[in-house]
Design a protein around this motif. Sequence first.
Motif, short mmCIF file in Angstrom:
data_model
loop_
_atom_site.label_atom_id
_atom_site.label_comp_id
_atom_site.label_asym_id
_atom_site.label_seq_id
_atom_site.Cartn_x
_atom_site.Cartn_y
_atom_site.Cartn_z
N ASN A 1 -58.67 -51.31 38.39
CA ASN A 1 -57.90 -52.16 39.52
C ASN A 1 -58.32 -53.41 39.72
O ASN A 1 -57.24 -54.25 39.96
CB ASN A 1 -57.76 -51.14 40.71
CG ASN A 1 -57.12 -49.85 40.63
OD1 ASN A 1 -56.20 -49.88 39.67
ND2 ASN A 1 -57.46 -48.74 41.35
N THR B 1 -52.78 -59.73 36.99
CA THR B 1 -51.29 -60.04 37.21
C THR B 1 -51.28 -61.28 37.74
O THR B 1 -50.01 -61.72 38.21
CB THR B 1 -50.91 -59.01 38.45
OG1 THR B 1 -52.10 -59.02 39.42
CG2 THR B 1 -50.67 -57.49 37.87
N LEU C 1 -57.38 -55.63 37.04
CA LEU C 1 -55.56 -55.60 36.84
C LEU C 1 -55.10 -56.62 37.74
O LEU C 1 -54.17 -57.37 37.35
CB LEU C 1 -55.06 -54.19 37.06
CG LEU C 1 -53.57 -53.96 37.06
CD1 LEU C 1 -52.95 -54.52 35.73
CD2 LEU C 1 -53.10 -52.79 37.54
N GLU D 1 -50.30 -56.52 31.04
CA GLU D 1 -51.07 -56.66 31.96
C GLU D 1 -52.30 -55.52 31.92
O GLU D 1 -53.37 -55.44 32.09
CB GLU D 1 -50.56 -56.97 33.29
CG GLU D 1 -50.04 -58.32 33.41
CD GLU D 1 -48.52 -58.39 33.13
OE1 GLU D 1 -47.80 -59.12 33.45
OE2 GLU D 1 -47.97 -57.36 32.29
N GLN D 2 -51.68 -54.18 32.13
CA GLN D 2 -52.20 -52.98 32.23
C GLN D 2 -53.15 -52.84 30.81
O GLN D 2 -54.40 -52.47 31.13
CB GLN D 2 -51.26 -51.82 32.28
CG GLN D 2 -51.07 -51.50 33.65
CD GLN D 2 -50.37 -50.02 34.01
OE1 GLN D 2 -51.15 -48.90 33.80
NE2 GLN D 2 -49.20 -49.91 33.89
N MET E 1 -57.20 -52.55 30.78
CA MET E 1 -57.73 -51.09 30.29
C MET E 1 -58.73 -51.60 29.23
O MET E 1 -59.74 -51.08 28.94
CB MET E 1 -56.64 -50.41 29.71
CG MET E 1 -55.91 -49.47 30.60
SD MET E 1 -54.89 -48.22 30.13
CE MET E 1 -53.41 -49.18 29.72
N SER F 1 -44.44 -44.42 34.89
CA SER F 1 -44.81 -45.61 34.62
C SER F 1 -43.66 -46.72 34.59
O SER F 1 -44.14 -47.63 35.32
CB SER F 1 -45.29 -45.59 33.11
OG SER F 1 -45.71 -46.92 32.88
N THR G 1 -49.44 -46.91 37.61
CA THR G 1 -50.50 -47.11 36.31
C THR G 1 -51.03 -45.96 35.83
O THR G 1 -50.96 -44.81 36.36
CB THR G 1 -51.43 -48.06 36.84
OG1 THR G 1 -52.26 -47.13 37.85
CG2 THR G 1 -51.12 -49.24 37.58
N SER H 1 -47.87 -48.22 23.83
CA SER H 1 -47.98 -48.50 25.21
C SER H 1 -46.69 -49.30 25.80
O SER H 1 -46.30 -48.93 27.00
CB SER H 1 -49.05 -49.64 25.35
OG SER H 1 -48.81 -50.84 24.99
N ILE I 1 -45.86 -49.11 29.69
CA ILE I 1 -47.25 -49.67 30.13
C ILE I 1 -47.27 -51.02 29.94
O ILE I 1 -47.29 -51.72 28.82
CB ILE I 1 -48.53 -48.91 29.61
CG1 ILE I 1 -48.27 -47.33 29.54
CG2 ILE I 1 -49.84 -49.57 29.99
CD1 ILE I 1 -49.39 -46.62 28.98
N SER I 2 -47.33 -51.96 30.91
CA SER I 2 -47.25 -53.30 30.65
C SER I 2 -48.50 -53.98 29.92
O SER I 2 -49.63 -53.24 30.02
CB SER I 2 -47.18 -54.16 32.27
OG SER I 2 -48.67 -53.83 32.97
#
Length: 359
Positions: A301, A308, A304, A199-200, A204, A252, A257, A191, A196-197
């Motif tokens: 979302n 953040t 997420l 956080e993401q 997920m 990305s 996202t 990731s 892909i952070s």
Amino acid sequence: MPNEVVVVVKAKDQASKKLKGVGKQVDGIGSKLKGLGPIGGLAFGAMATMAAKSAFDGAMAFETAFGQVRTLLPAANADALKTMRGQLVEFAKDFGEDSTIAAKGLYQAISAGAIDTAEAFNVLETAAKSATAANTDTATAVTLLSQVMNGYGRENISAEKTADILQQTIRFGMTTFEEMAGSLFQITGLSSSLSISFEQLGAMTATMTAKTGNTSVAVTQLKSLFTALSKGSSTLAKTIKAELGASFSTLSGEGMTVVEVLRRLAENRTDDAFRDLFTRVESLQGAQGLLGAAEDGREFNEVLKEMTTSAGALDKAYDAATDTVAHRFNVAVNELKISAQEAVIELSPFIELIIFTLT
């Protein structure tokens, strides 16, 4: 023999303060038990014997564990090791942690790649907080924090940020530290390579485990999806570049996202056409799990947003978990236990001399 006597006297002098402190606390308990008569006196004697054995066993276990820590620091001088040992003892007292478990946790933090002792202790302290807040053990927490930090690069993510996001992942998903430590390492590096952070990734994991309750299955599906996104020859990767104008990793990196990319691919396709983008059923299941029934990624979302703004999530959870009489009592008892162990260690030259003399 004169040198041995000096060692014994010094050991006794150094231990006296610790022994007096422990002794006062033990005397208070003993006085109450002796007030109950002969039975109380016998009970106190039995308790004293068990306490002495426990202190000795605990001291030896801690010394062995700290000896393992020393093997990872061959260049450290005696003063540095003494300071580190003192820090470790104080850490164990402050967090109500068994001193041997604390030493093993420090060993893990160093061996997992901490750049110096300051970072190792930072990981250890953060892990201890996480363990308390998430009802796990420090060793598991050190493992999971280290896996994430190594996967994303220690220069890119701190132990505190990692722990905050993991705390939110548990809060909004249906997973545990143990489950994530057993599987999340499979996708952190992948990731990160796709920009892909974390956080993401946390969002997920939370979104998918909230539906299935199975962390291992969720990670397997995400791994398959990430692999398809990373392979330029896959149907999914080719379609993304053709329709969105760039590779997934580029999009990305620009802030799009995973779910937004999938949503844009799904919005103008039938269900069958969308399925045809995936050659493996696991990657399709991962995409569907993230998009949700409405295929708009709403759940993801929402989570997420929480990720953040997760700064301080661990501290809040830790404060709530430790604001109990039980926790304060456990810390106090643990401090007494460690003080007794330290007294045994201070007396070790005297004990060694007795053993040498008797043998």
